[in-house]
Scaffold this motif. Structure first.
Motif, PDB file in Angstrom:
ATOM      1  N   HIS A   1       0.827  -1.207   0.000  1.00  0.00           N
ATOM      2  CA  HIS A   1       0.000   0.000   0.000  1.00  0.00           C
ATOM      3  C   HIS A   1       0.864   1.261   0.000  1.00  0.00           C
ATOM      4  O   HIS A   1       0.534   2.248  -0.651  1.00  0.00           O
ATOM      5  N   ILE A   2       1.983   1.229   0.705  1.00  0.00           N
ATOM      6  CA  ILE A   2       2.890   2.385   0.717  1.00  0.00           C
ATOM      7  C   ILE A   2       3.566   2.523  -0.649  1.00  0.00           C
ATOM      8  O   ILE A   2       3.614   3.612  -1.220  1.00  0.00           O
ATOM      9  N   ALA A   3       4.022   1.403  -1.212  1.00  0.00           N
ATOM     10  CA  ALA A   3       4.685   1.435  -2.525  1.00  0.00           C
ATOM     11  C   ALA A   3       3.729   1.948  -3.604  1.00  0.00           C
ATOM     12  O   ALA A   3       4.128   2.649  -4.522  1.00  0.00           O
ATOM     13  N   GLY A   4       2.425   1.594  -3.463  1.00  0.00           N
ATOM     14  CA  GLY A   4       1.436   1.981  -4.469  1.00  0.00           C
ATOM     15  C   GLY A   4       0.722   3.277  -4.140  1.00  0.00           C
ATOM     16  O   GLY A   4      -0.284   3.610  -4.775  1.00  0.00           O
ATOM     17  N   LEU A   5       1.224   4.016  -3.169  1.00  0.00           N
ATOM     18  CA  LEU A   5       0.712   5.347  -2.812  1.00  0.00           C
ATOM     19  C   LEU A   5      -0.728   5.317  -2.290  1.00  0.00           C
ATOM     20  O   LEU A   5      -1.442   6.312  -2.378  1.00  0.00           O
TER      21      LEU A   5
ATOM     22  N   ILE B   1       8.895   6.530  -7.711  1.00  0.00           N
ATOM     23  CA  ILE B   1       8.305   5.803  -8.823  1.00  0.00           C
ATOM     24  C   ILE B   1       8.789   6.448 -10.113  1.00  0.00           C
ATOM     25  O   ILE B   1       8.660   7.665 -10.287  1.00  0.00           O
ATOM     26  N   ASN B   2       9.407   5.620 -10.963  1.00  0.00           N
ATOM     27  CA  ASN B   2      10.017   6.126 -12.206  1.00  0.00           C
ATOM     28  C   ASN B   2      10.947   7.301 -11.945  1.00  0.00           C
ATOM     29  O   ASN B   2      10.984   8.255 -12.714  1.00  0.00           O
ATOM     30  N   GLY B   3      11.682   7.230 -10.825  1.00  0.00           N
ATOM     31  CA  GLY B   3      12.675   8.257 -10.522  1.00  0.00           C
ATOM     32  C   GLY B   3      12.120   9.487  -9.851  1.00  0.00           C
ATOM     33  O   GLY B   3      12.873  10.416  -9.532  1.00  0.00           O
ATOM     34  N   HIS B   4      10.805   9.536  -9.612  1.00  0.00           N
ATOM     35  CA  HIS B   4      10.223  10.702  -8.952  1.00  0.00           C
ATOM     36  C   HIS B   4       9.918  10.382  -7.499  1.00  0.00           C
ATOM     37  O   HIS B   4       9.248   9.399  -7.202  1.00  0.00           O
ATOM     38  N   ASP B   5      10.411  11.229  -6.600  1.00  0.00           N
ATOM     39  CA  ASP B   5      10.122  11.048  -5.182  1.00  0.00           C
ATOM     40  C   ASP B   5       8.678  11.451  -4.921  1.00  0.00           C
ATOM     41  O   ASP B   5       8.287  12.580  -5.186  1.00  0.00           O
ATOM     42  N   MET B   6       7.883  10.515  -4.431  1.00  0.00           N
ATOM     43  CA  MET B   6       6.455  10.765  -4.243  1.00  0.00           C
ATOM     44  C   MET B   6       6.114  11.228  -2.823  1.00  0.00           C
ATOM     45  O   MET B   6       4.962  11.544  -2.547  1.00  0.00           O
TER      46      MET B   6
ATOM     47  N   THR C   1      -2.544  10.548  -6.501  1.00  0.00           N
ATOM     48  CA  THR C   1      -3.662   9.845  -7.136  1.00  0.00           C
ATOM     49  C   THR C   1      -3.424   9.686  -8.635  1.00  0.00           C
ATOM     50  O   THR C   1      -3.676   8.630  -9.206  1.00  0.00           O
ATOM     51  N   LEU C   2      -2.894  10.727  -9.261  1.00  0.00           N
ATOM     52  CA  LEU C   2      -2.628  10.671 -10.703  1.00  0.00           C
ATOM     53  C   LEU C   2      -1.555   9.639 -11.027  1.00  0.00           C
ATOM     54  O   LEU C   2      -1.708   8.848 -11.958  1.00  0.00           O
ATOM     55  N   VAL C   3      -0.490   9.642 -10.239  1.00  0.00           N
ATOM     56  CA  VAL C   3       0.594   8.683 -10.478  1.00  0.00           C
ATOM     57  C   VAL C   3       0.081   7.263 -10.259  1.00  0.00           C
ATOM     58  O   VAL C   3       0.359   6.358 -11.052  1.00  0.00           O
ATOM     59  N   ARG C   4      -0.715   7.093  -9.208  1.00  0.00           N
ATOM     60  CA  ARG C   4      -1.272   5.764  -8.918  1.00  0.00           C
ATOM     61  C   ARG C   4      -2.134   5.285 -10.081  1.00  0.00           C
ATOM     62  O   ARG C   4      -2.042   4.153 -10.525  1.00  0.00           O
ATOM     63  N   ARG C   5      -2.962   6.180 -10.602  1.00  0.00           N
ATOM     64  CA  ARG C   5      -3.872   5.811 -11.679  1.00  0.00           C
ATOM     65  C   ARG C   5      -3.124   5.491 -12.969  1.00  0.00           C
ATOM     66  O   ARG C   5      -3.459   4.563 -13.691  1.00  0.00           O
ATOM     67  N   ASP C   6      -2.078   6.270 -13.261  1.00  0.00           N
ATOM     68  CA  ASP C   6      -1.388   6.120 -14.546  1.00  0.00           C
ATOM     69  C   ASP C   6      -0.277   5.076 -14.526  1.00  0.00           C
ATOM     70  O   ASP C   6       0.010   4.461 -15.545  1.00  0.00           O
ATOM     71  N   ASP C   7       0.383   4.903 -13.400  1.00  0.00           N
ATOM     72  CA  ASP C   7       1.622   4.118 -13.393  1.00  0.00           C
ATOM     73  C   ASP C   7       1.546   2.816 -12.613  1.00  0.00           C
ATOM     74  O   ASP C   7       2.454   1.995 -12.693  1.00  0.00           O
ATOM     75  N   VAL C   8       0.502   2.639 -11.773  1.00  0.00           N
ATOM     76  CA  VAL C   8       0.491   1.486 -10.870  1.00  0.00           C
ATOM     77  C   VAL C   8      -0.778   0.661 -11.078  1.00  0.00           C
ATOM     78  O   VAL C   8      -1.882   1.204 -11.141  1.00  0.00           O
TER      79      VAL C   8
ATOM     80  N   ARG D   1       3.250   0.900 -15.362  1.00  0.00           N
ATOM     81  CA  ARG D   1       4.649   0.445 -15.469  1.00  0.00           C
ATOM     82  C   ARG D   1       4.992  -0.488 -14.320  1.00  0.00           C
ATOM     83  O   ARG D   1       5.989  -1.194 -14.342  1.00  0.00           O
ATOM     84  N   LEU D   2       4.153  -0.432 -13.273  1.00  0.00           N
ATOM     85  CA  LEU D   2       4.436  -1.201 -12.063  1.00  0.00           C
ATOM     86  C   LEU D   2       3.176  -1.931 -11.631  1.00  0.00           C
ATOM     87  O   LEU D   2       2.095  -1.336 -11.544  1.00  0.00           O
ATOM     88  N   LEU D   3       3.321  -3.226 -11.366  1.00  0.00           N
ATOM     89  CA  LEU D   3       2.210  -4.028 -10.875  1.00  0.00           C
ATOM     90  C   LEU D   3       2.502  -4.449  -9.440  1.00  0.00           C
ATOM     91  O   LEU D   3       3.588  -4.949  -9.150  1.00  0.00           O
TER      92      LEU D   3
END
Ligand code: ADP
Ligand code: ADP
Length: 230
Positions: A52-56, A67-72, A81-88, A164-166
């Motif tokens: 849950h922490i890794a997936g924001l 995630i993808n080099g960006h500190d969240m 929420t946007l990163v979670r929706r698009d990348d995870v 990009r991440l499951l």
């Protein structure tokens, strides 16, 4: 560049109360592009908390989630929420499919919500169902599918928006051993076809051994697990 990097992750529940429980104490993890990591630990060790922490979906008390080099870590809820929706993509032990919609529609809807056209979304949903061997079940509602088929649909839904991440939490944990084996193989094929990175929590050591690398959650830290030669 790692797709996921966790550094010094700490998390406690009920901090400062008699019920305080320290779950993570400096967990570190790097997952490279296309890498599939098994997260092995007994129930209650903190696998869900870590995912849950890794997936924001949850925040750590300390440490960095990149995630993808960006500190969240310091980002706004909106940005997270946007990163979670698009990348995870997430997969749980239970499928959580919408009961009133078909298998196909369950995979189409998250794409429509992301601005994809119905035509493209349906084609992608069918392709995903085909990859897990159940294209013929596309028009069935979840209740008309077997447990293994329901999980396969949930895998497709998790990949619908091309993350990009499951992150998967005991993805075959509610299936009988024989079904679990087949459904896990379908998941691995899907992950390899897509080339995405994954962290898959399981307490099934045979399934864990089929991934690229295994880490064990021990006393709140992640330690590498040497592959056992059968
Ligand atoms: P796992 O997924 O490995 O079974 P969890 O991350 O779900 O472990 O839980 C780790 C520990 O934290 C367990 O002891 C659990 O009871 C506790 N826990 C989990 N969520 C909460 C919460 N929201 N509040 C308090 N304790 C929690
Ligand atoms: P799962 O990983 O199987 O979905 P949950 O996240 O529902 O499990 O819960 C994992 C553990 O955390 C369980 O032991 C549960 O009792 C405990 N837990 C979950 N939420 C809370 C909470 N709000 N307070 C205390 N314990 C919790």
């Amino acid at each position: 560049e790692p797709v996921l990097k966790l550094s010094g992750i700490a998390k406690a529940y009920n901090r400062g109360t008699p019920g305080e429980i320290e779950v993570l104490r400096g967990a570190e993890l790097e997952v490279g592009p296309g890498e599939v990591v098994a997260l092995v630990a007994p129930s209650g060790a903190g696998k869900s908390t870590l995912l849950h922490i890794a997936g924001l979906l949850d925040t750590a008390d300390a440490g960095l989630v990149e995630i993808n080099g960006h500190d969240m870590s310091g980002r706004s809820d909106r940005r997270r929420t946007l990163v979670r929706r698009d990348d995870v993509g997430f997969i749980y032990q239970f499928h959580h499919l919408l009961p009133e919609f078909s298998a196909l529609e369950n995979i189409v809807l998250p794409q429509l919500a992301n601005g994809v056209s119905r035509k493209v979304a349906e084609a992608r949903a069918l392709d995903l169902l085909d990859q897990v061997g159940i294209a013929a079940r596309a028009s069935h509602r979840p209740a008309a599918l077997s447990g293994g088929e329901q999980q396969r649909v949930a895998f497709c839904r998790a990949l619908a928006n091309e993350p990009r991440l499951l992150l998967a939490d005991e993805p075959t944990g509610n299936l009988d051993p024989a079904t679990s084996d087949q459904v896990f193989a379908a998941l691995m094929a899907l992950v390899r076809n897509t080339g995405l990175s994954a962290v898959i929590a399981t307490h099934n050591l045979e399934l864990a051994a089929r991934m690229d690398r295994q880490v064990r959650l021990d006393q709140g830290r992640l330690v590498p697990l040497e592959p056992t030669i059968p």
